[in-house]
Every structure is written in structure tokens, then in C-alpha cells.
Write an enzyme that holds these catalytic residues in place. Structure first.
Site, PDB file in Angstrom:
ATOM      1  N   ASP A  10      12.703   0.545   5.475  1.00  0.00           N
ATOM      2  CA  ASP A  10      12.678   1.747   4.637  1.00  0.00           C
ATOM      3  C   ASP A  10      14.024   2.460   4.716  1.00  0.00           C
ATOM      4  O   ASP A  10      14.163   3.520   5.334  1.00  0.00           O
ATOM      5  CB  ASP A  10      11.516   2.660   5.068  1.00  0.00           C
ATOM      6  CG  ASP A  10      10.163   2.023   4.780  1.00  0.00           C
ATOM      7  OD1 ASP A  10      10.049   1.327   3.752  1.00  0.00           O
ATOM      8  OD2 ASP A  10       9.233   2.204   5.580  1.00  0.00           O
ATOM      9  N   LYS A  32       9.999  -6.192   4.961  1.00  0.00           N
ATOM     10  CA  LYS A  32       9.365  -5.595   3.782  1.00  0.00           C
ATOM     11  C   LYS A  32      10.398  -4.749   3.054  1.00  0.00           C
ATOM     12  O   LYS A  32      11.064  -3.903   3.649  1.00  0.00           O
ATOM     13  CB  LYS A  32       8.187  -4.711   4.206  1.00  0.00           C
ATOM     14  CG  LYS A  32       7.519  -4.008   3.023  1.00  0.00           C
ATOM     15  CD  LYS A  32       6.238  -3.324   3.435  1.00  0.00           C
ATOM     16  CE  LYS A  32       6.390  -1.909   3.885  1.00  0.00           C
ATOM     17  NZ  LYS A  32       6.656  -0.928   2.818  1.00  0.00           N
ATOM     18  N   ASP A  59       7.178  -4.874  -1.658  1.00  0.00           N
ATOM     19  CA  ASP A  59       6.068  -3.912  -1.700  1.00  0.00           C
ATOM     20  C   ASP A  59       6.287  -2.922  -2.843  1.00  0.00           C
ATOM     21  O   ASP A  59       6.770  -1.818  -2.632  1.00  0.00           O
ATOM     22  CB  ASP A  59       6.044  -3.212  -0.330  1.00  0.00           C
ATOM     23  CG  ASP A  59       5.002  -2.116  -0.225  1.00  0.00           C
ATOM     24  OD1 ASP A  59       4.060  -2.094  -1.028  1.00  0.00           O
ATOM     25  OD2 ASP A  59       5.143  -1.273   0.685  1.00  0.00           O
ATOM     26  N   LYS A  61       3.760  -2.429  -5.355  1.00  0.00           N
ATOM     27  CA  LYS A  61       2.437  -1.886  -5.734  1.00  0.00           C
ATOM     28  C   LYS A  61       2.271  -1.713  -7.246  1.00  0.00           C
ATOM     29  O   LYS A  61       2.083  -0.599  -7.753  1.00  0.00           O
ATOM     30  CB  LYS A  61       2.191  -0.542  -5.044  1.00  0.00           C
ATOM     31  CG  LYS A  61       2.236  -0.596  -3.525  1.00  0.00           C
ATOM     32  CD  LYS A  61       1.817   0.739  -2.925  1.00  0.00           C
ATOM     33  CE  LYS A  61       1.851   0.759  -1.420  1.00  0.00           C
ATOM     34  NZ  LYS A  61       3.194   0.719  -0.824  1.00  0.00           N
ATOM     35  N   HIS A  63       0.795  -1.467 -10.957  1.00  0.00           N
ATOM     36  CA  HIS A  63      -0.451  -0.945 -11.540  1.00  0.00           C
ATOM     37  C   HIS A  63      -0.153  -0.579 -12.991  1.00  0.00           C
ATOM     38  O   HIS A  63       0.470   0.454 -13.266  1.00  0.00           O
ATOM     39  CB  HIS A  63      -0.912   0.298 -10.739  1.00  0.00           C
ATOM     40  CG  HIS A  63      -2.264   0.799 -11.141  1.00  0.00           C
ATOM     41  ND1 HIS A  63      -2.907   1.810 -10.449  1.00  0.00           N
ATOM     42  CD2 HIS A  63      -3.092   0.439 -12.133  1.00  0.00           C
ATOM     43  CE1 HIS A  63      -4.087   2.048 -11.011  1.00  0.00           C
ATOM     44  NE2 HIS A  63      -4.210   1.235 -12.051  1.00  0.00           N
ATOM     45  N   ASP A  64      -0.567  -1.449 -13.913  1.00  0.00           N
ATOM     46  CA  ASP A  64      -0.290  -1.186 -15.337  1.00  0.00           C
ATOM     47  C   ASP A  64      -1.267  -2.036 -16.158  1.00  0.00           C
ATOM     48  O   ASP A  64      -2.171  -2.660 -15.585  1.00  0.00           O
ATOM     49  CB  ASP A  64       1.179  -1.544 -15.645  1.00  0.00           C
ATOM     50  CG  ASP A  64       1.741  -0.726 -16.818  1.00  0.00           C
ATOM     51  OD1 ASP A  64       1.018  -0.549 -17.823  1.00  0.00           O
ATOM     52  OD2 ASP A  64       2.893  -0.278 -16.729  1.00  0.00           O
ATOM     53  N   ILE A  65      -1.096  -2.106 -17.460  1.00  0.00           N
ATOM     54  CA  ILE A  65      -2.004  -2.953 -18.247  1.00  0.00           C
ATOM     55  C   ILE A  65      -1.760  -4.423 -17.869  1.00  0.00           C
ATOM     56  O   ILE A  65      -0.650  -4.788 -17.457  1.00  0.00           O
ATOM     57  CB  ILE A  65      -1.842  -2.733 -19.773  1.00  0.00           C
ATOM     58  CG1 ILE A  65      -0.418  -3.042 -20.232  1.00  0.00           C
ATOM     59  CG2 ILE A  65      -2.241  -1.316 -20.155  1.00  0.00           C
ATOM     60  CD1 ILE A  65      -0.272  -3.063 -21.749  1.00  0.00           C
ATOM     61  N   PRO A  66      -2.805  -5.260 -17.976  1.00  0.00           N
ATOM     62  CA  PRO A  66      -2.675  -6.641 -17.514  1.00  0.00           C
ATOM     63  C   PRO A  66      -1.452  -7.380 -18.055  1.00  0.00           C
ATOM     64  O   PRO A  66      -0.752  -8.065 -17.313  1.00  0.00           O
ATOM     65  CB  PRO A  66      -3.989  -7.288 -17.985  1.00  0.00           C
ATOM     66  CG  PRO A  66      -4.974  -6.154 -17.962  1.00  0.00           C
ATOM     67  CD  PRO A  66      -4.182  -4.944 -18.406  1.00  0.00           C
ATOM     68  N   ASN A  67      -1.150  -7.225 -19.333  1.00  0.00           N
ATOM     69  CA  ASN A  67      -0.027  -7.962 -19.916  1.00  0.00           C
ATOM     70  C   ASN A  67       1.306  -7.577 -19.274  1.00  0.00           C
ATOM     71  O   ASN A  67       2.143  -8.429 -18.980  1.00  0.00           O
ATOM     72  CB  ASN A  67       0.006  -7.704 -21.431  1.00  0.00           C
ATOM     73  CG  ASN A  67       1.064  -8.528 -22.119  1.00  0.00           C
ATOM     74  OD1 ASN A  67       1.092  -9.753 -21.985  1.00  0.00           O
ATOM     75  ND2 ASN A  67       1.980  -7.861 -22.818  1.00  0.00           N
ATOM     76  N   THR A  68       1.475  -6.291 -19.035  1.00  0.00           N
ATOM     77  CA  THR A  68       2.725  -5.822 -18.413  1.00  0.00           C
ATOM     78  C   THR A  68       2.835  -6.320 -16.975  1.00  0.00           C
ATOM     79  O   THR A  68       3.906  -6.744 -16.530  1.00  0.00           O
ATOM     80  CB  THR A  68       2.775  -4.272 -18.462  1.00  0.00           C
ATOM     81  OG1 THR A  68       2.698  -3.891 -19.829  1.00  0.00           O
ATOM     82  CG2 THR A  68       4.032  -3.719 -17.842  1.00  0.00           C
ATOM     83  N   THR A 119      -3.820   4.790   2.346  1.00  0.00           N
ATOM     84  CA  THR A 119      -4.312   5.496   3.545  1.00  0.00           C
ATOM     85  C   THR A 119      -4.040   7.002   3.446  1.00  0.00           C
ATOM     86  O   THR A 119      -4.599   7.785   4.189  1.00  0.00           O
ATOM     87  CB  THR A 119      -3.692   4.919   4.834  1.00  0.00           C
ATOM     88  OG1 THR A 119      -2.299   4.731   4.614  1.00  0.00           O
ATOM     89  CG2 THR A 119      -4.322   3.598   5.199  1.00  0.00           C
ATOM     90  N   ARG A 181       1.583   1.467  16.142  1.00  0.00           N
ATOM     91  CA  ARG A 181       2.415   2.223  17.081  1.00  0.00           C
ATOM     92  C   ARG A 181       2.264   1.663  18.479  1.00  0.00           C
ATOM     93  O   ARG A 181       1.183   1.192  18.837  1.00  0.00           O
ATOM     94  CB  ARG A 181       1.983   3.711  17.112  1.00  0.00           C
ATOM     95  CG  ARG A 181       2.253   4.465  15.820  1.00  0.00           C
ATOM     96  CD  ARG A 181       3.763   4.599  15.564  1.00  0.00           C
ATOM     97  NE  ARG A 181       4.087   5.310  14.337  1.00  0.00           N
ATOM     98  CZ  ARG A 181       4.357   4.729  13.162  1.00  0.00           C
ATOM     99  NH1 ARG A 181       4.292   3.416  13.027  1.00  0.00           N
ATOM    100  NH2 ARG A 181       4.692   5.453  12.117  1.00  0.00           N
ATOM    101  N   GLN A 190       1.695   9.010  10.742  1.00  0.00           N
ATOM    102  CA  GLN A 190       0.536   8.116  10.579  1.00  0.00           C
ATOM    103  C   GLN A 190      -0.651   8.762  11.283  1.00  0.00           C
ATOM    104  O   GLN A 190      -0.507   9.360  12.343  1.00  0.00           O
ATOM    105  CB  GLN A 190       0.827   6.731  11.191  1.00  0.00           C
ATOM    106  CG  GLN A 190       1.905   5.946  10.455  1.00  0.00           C
ATOM    107  CD  GLN A 190       1.422   5.310   9.155  1.00  0.00           C
ATOM    108  OE1 GLN A 190       0.332   5.594   8.677  1.00  0.00           O
ATOM    109  NE2 GLN A 190       2.260   4.468   8.574  1.00  0.00           N
ATOM    110  N   ARG A 211       9.128   2.586  11.587  1.00  0.00           N
ATOM    111  CA  ARG A 211       9.885   3.406  12.540  1.00  0.00           C
ATOM    112  C   ARG A 211       9.816   2.997  14.002  1.00  0.00           C
ATOM    113  O   ARG A 211      10.822   3.148  14.710  1.00  0.00           O
ATOM    114  CB  ARG A 211       9.509   4.878  12.343  1.00  0.00           C
ATOM    115  CG  ARG A 211      10.082   5.428  11.036  1.00  0.00           C
ATOM    116  CD  ARG A 211       9.368   6.631  10.534  1.00  0.00           C
ATOM    117  NE  ARG A 211       7.991   6.321  10.138  1.00  0.00           N
ATOM    118  CZ  ARG A 211       7.120   7.219   9.698  1.00  0.00           C
ATOM    119  NH1 ARG A 211       7.495   8.486   9.613  1.00  0.00           N
ATOM    120  NH2 ARG A 211       5.903   6.854   9.349  1.00  0.00           N
TER     121      ARG A 211
END
Ligand code: C5P
Length: 233
Positions: A10, A32, A59, A61, A63-68, A119, A181, A190, A211
């Protein structure tokens, strides 16, 4: 791929990421790349780390319409990452489209993992903001089953959910768990955490550790400790 420790890189630049990874000398940890680093540096950082010999969990993530999602996954697949992810909330159709997009001509593809409920989402915000009235545990398991039905390889989940996911979806269905941790370390922001040894005991397949390694005085020693606790016999 067997049980492994994935370091969450990160960082907000390639320079910081490469300087961090240079400390590992000949070792090539599984890393990652999240939104922060990807949006800062684009596909070039994925290619650079791949060339250095790292396995990569991208990573983003989706999340959009299936075609995109299908078309975007096809692009990510060409980057030759080892694992990537999407939100199960995008529905079974979106997840199936993602698998289609991700699958290369030769039939191979990166592992595809679903985020169930983040989470950071708790029962109250799920009920009030999203109008989902079922208990959060039930929602998480339902989304995990949807991911399995769509043909995905596993889910990102809290270490505390990993055992239940394996019970409902089978032992081969992968659990990738952040929120790790050391017993004597800082928890930071967390909330529900486990040590690497506990994550091993409950059957996590991969732990994602940020971290406790990236902010350690000796990141290589912290990584070795994670490996020893989580993978070592
Ligand atoms: O620094 P830390 O070990 O908390 O980093 C955990 C990593 O896992 C971060 O990259 C964070 O975005 C990610 N993550 C998480 N909880 C989730 C999903 C991803 O902590 N539910």
C-alpha cells in the site's frame, strides 16, 4: 499455489514500492497491488513487479455491469497477474461474465476471488444504508455461495469467517484473509484480527499482511516471521 503470505504494497508510488521490495534481495514475496498504487502508476507497476519475478494479487474490486466487467477482466488477464478480485454484490451474472473475460485463449486464467461484504461494513450500516435486513454472517455466506456457483475460486474474508466459508463452500474454495497481526504488534485500525499462526489453524489459504511488514523496522524479518508462523510446520 499453496498457502502463502501476500504483502499488501500500500504505497503511493513505484519508487517507494521498489525501494521497499529491494530490501528483500533475492526473495520474491507474493505481493498485492491495490487501488492506491495502481491508480498512481497504472499497468506499468504490474509489469515491473512481474518482471522482477513476484506473484501478483491485483486488488481492484471490480463492480459494474457484466459486459464492462468482462471486458475489463480481459485486459487485466493480459497483464498476467496471478489473482484478482471483484465484488460479489455485482451478482452471479456479473461474476460469470468476469470469468469469461478473464479466461485466456489457452483456457488459463488468474485466480478470481470475491469480496463479500467489506469488513468496514457492519450490521448497522448494511441494514440502514443498504436496506439488507438479514444477519451479516448470513449475507457473507450467501455471497460466498454465489461466488462458488459462478465458478470463482474463493473469497476475501475476515480470518474469523474463513472456517465457516470452508464448511459451506468446500475446502478447495480459497479464503484470502486480511486483518492479520502479530500477537505482540499494533492492531492499528483493524478491528477483528488474528495472528498468522491462528490464521493457519483455522485454515486460511492466503493471508494479506500490510503494515505489520511494511511499517516494521525490519520488514524482511517480519515477513520471515509471518511465513514461519503461517506456512512453516
Ligand atoms: O496494513 P494491513 O495489514 O491492515 O493491510 C491489510 C490490507 O488488506 C490492506 O491493503 C487493506 O486494504 C486490505 N483489506 C482489508 N480488509 C478487507 C479487504 C482488504 O484490510 N476486508
Amino acid at each position: 499455489m499453496g498457502r502463502d503470505v501476500i504483502i499488501a504494497c500500500d504505497f503511493d508510488s513505484a519508487e517507494k514500492t521498489l525501494a521497499f521490495l529491494d530490501q528483500f534481495k533475492g526473495r520474491k514475496p507474493f505481493v498485492k497491488i491495490g487501488m492506491e498504487l495502481y491508480y498512481a502508476e497504472g499497468p506499468a507497476i504490474v509489469k515491473a513487479l512481474k518482471e522482477r519475478g513476484h506473484k501478483i494479487f491485483l486488488d481492484l474490486k471490480l463492480h459494474d455491469i457484466p459486459n464492462t466487467v468482462k471486458k475489463s477482466m480481459a485486459v487485466l488477464s493480459r497483464l498476467d497477474v496471478d489473482m484478482t478480485n471483484l465484488h460479489a454484490a455485482g451478482t452471479i451474472n456479473m461474476m460469470k461474465a468476469a470469468i469469461e473475460g478473464l479466461t485466456r485463449e489457452d483456457g488459463t486464467r488468474p485466480l478470481l476471488i470475491a469480496v463479500t461484504q467489506l469488513t468496514s461494513t457492519d450490521q448497522e450500516s448494511m441494514t440502514k444504508d443498504l436496506l439488507i435486513e438479514k444477519p451479516i454472517d448470513e449475507v457473507v455466506m450467501h455471497y460466498a455461495k454465489n461466488a462458488k456457483e459462478a465458478g470463482l475460486d474463493g473469497v476475501v474474508c475476515s480470518p474469523l469467517e474463513a472456517e465457516k466459508v470452508h464448511t459451506s463452500c468446500g475446502k478447495e474454495f480459497l479464503t484470502v484473509t486480511p486483518g492479520v497481526r502479530f500477537a505482540d504488534g499494533d492492531i492499528g485500525d483493524q478491528k477483528r484480527v488474528m495472528t498468522p499462526a491462528q490464521a493457519k489453524a483455522i485454515g486460511s489459504d492466503y493471508i494479506v499482511v500490510g503494515r505489520p511488514i511494511t511499517a516494521a523496522q525490519d520488514p524482511v524479518a517480519a515477513y520471515e516471521r509471518c511465513l514461519k508462523e503461517f506456512v512453516g510446520d
